[in-house]
Every structure is written in C-alpha cells, then in structure tokens.
Motif scaffolding. Structure first.
Motif, PDB file in Angstrom:
ATOM      1  N   ASN A 119     -42.237 -61.171 -33.624  1.00 52.78           N
ATOM      2  CA  ASN A 119     -42.154 -62.541 -34.143  1.00 52.78           C
ATOM      3  C   ASN A 119     -41.024 -63.362 -33.524  1.00 52.78           C
ATOM      4  N   GLN A 120     -39.916 -62.700 -33.232  1.00 50.18           N
ATOM      5  CA  GLN A 120     -38.761 -63.438 -32.718  1.00 50.18           C
ATOM      6  C   GLN A 120     -38.685 -63.436 -31.195  1.00 50.18           C
ATOM      7  N   GLY A 121     -39.369 -62.506 -30.546  1.00 46.90           N
ATOM      8  CA  GLY A 121     -39.431 -62.491 -29.091  1.00 46.90           C
ATOM      9  C   GLY A 121     -38.230 -61.861 -28.385  1.00 46.90           C
ATOM     10  N   PHE A 122     -37.437 -61.069 -29.125  1.00 45.28           N
ATOM     11  CA  PHE A 122     -36.295 -60.416 -28.489  1.00 45.28           C
ATOM     12  C   PHE A 122     -36.753 -59.197 -27.713  1.00 45.28           C
ATOM     13  N   SER A 123     -36.044 -58.909 -26.628  1.00 42.36           N
ATOM     14  CA  SER A 123     -36.370 -57.729 -25.829  1.00 42.36           C
ATOM     15  C   SER A 123     -35.765 -56.488 -26.473  1.00 42.36           C
TER      16      SER A 123
END
Length: 153
Positions: A119-123
């Motif tokens: 949902n947040q798109g962090f790696s």
C-alpha cells in the motif's frame, strides 16, 4: 642548473591541507575552494556509503562544507586532523538523514510490512533499514504476513 625540491609530495599535500582551516577561519573564499578540491570527493564517498543516494549525498556534502565553514572555531588541530574532523561532521549529517527518513517511515505507517510494501510502496531495503533488520528477515516477515492474510481469505 636544476634545483631539487627537498619536500616530498606528501609534505606538500600536508602543507596545503594545513592552510585550509586557516583560510576558512579568515573567511577567505579560496579556503572553501581548496576544501572542496582537496576533500570533496572523499567526503562525498563517505556520505554516499551511508545514504546510498547520489542526490542526497550531494546535498549532505554541501551542508557539510557549509557547516565546516560556520563551525571552524570548533576544529582543534591538537585533537584530530582537519580531514578527520570534517568526516565526522559528514558522517553525522548522513546518519541524521537516515534516522530522519527511517523515523518518518515508522511514524507515517506503523503497520505491517505487507502494508508498507503493497500500500505504501516502500522497498524491502528501505523497510529493513528503517526497522534495523536484514533484508532476509524483512522478506521472511512479509511471507509470514502473506500466509496469515491468505488463510484469512
């Protein structure tokens, strides 16, 4: 007749390095130019190893040089070399940046790793650094969460 210079290249380099703090204390523009020319690449390398981002490393390098200029009175040659002193400033600024970024990730979304990735798109790398765990541990935690989610469906 050719006159040999009795100074070794290293002595010349050390002599130039000793001029940098003096010139900066005098607020002479050539001090900053000499500082950047002499140490810029090495300081950038130290910063880049910490932040792993070229643009951020360049910004922190700039901030480091400005900080050294304004805080030159804190430099004590009897305690350390000028290079060591400025590298400490650079490392501190780079670590502060990492801490600030990691804190914002944790504060922004105090949620599951699954949520951070999907949902947040962090790696995985960013999440692992923010939680001070290895990438492998982060991936294993993500797998556990995926199993839990699929069982709930």
């Amino acid at each position: 007749m050719y006159i040999f210079n009795t100074m070794y290249p290293q002595d010349k380099q050390e002599e130039g390095q000793n001029k940098i703090p003096v010139l900066i204390r005098q607020r002479h523009p050539s001090g900053m130019i000499l500082l950047f020319d002499t140490y810029g690449a090495a300081i950038y390398g130290v910063i880049f190893r910490v932040v792993e981002d070229k643009i951020v490393a360049e910004k922190i390098l700039s901030d480091t040089l400005i900080s050294a200029y304004y805080h030159i009175e804190d430099f004590r040659p009897e305690s350390s070399s000028f290079f060591t002193w400025i590298v400490k400033i650079a490392r501190s600024m780079a670590k502060d940046h990492i801490f600030t970024c990691n804190k914002s990730i944790k504060d922004e979304c105090n949620k599951s790793i699954f949520d951070l990735v999907i949902n947040q798109g962090f790696s995985i790398d960013a999440i692992a650094k923010s939680f001070s765990i290895t990438n492998a541990a982060c991936v294993m935690e993500l797998r556990k969460e995926l199993k839990t989610i699929t069982k709930q469906l």
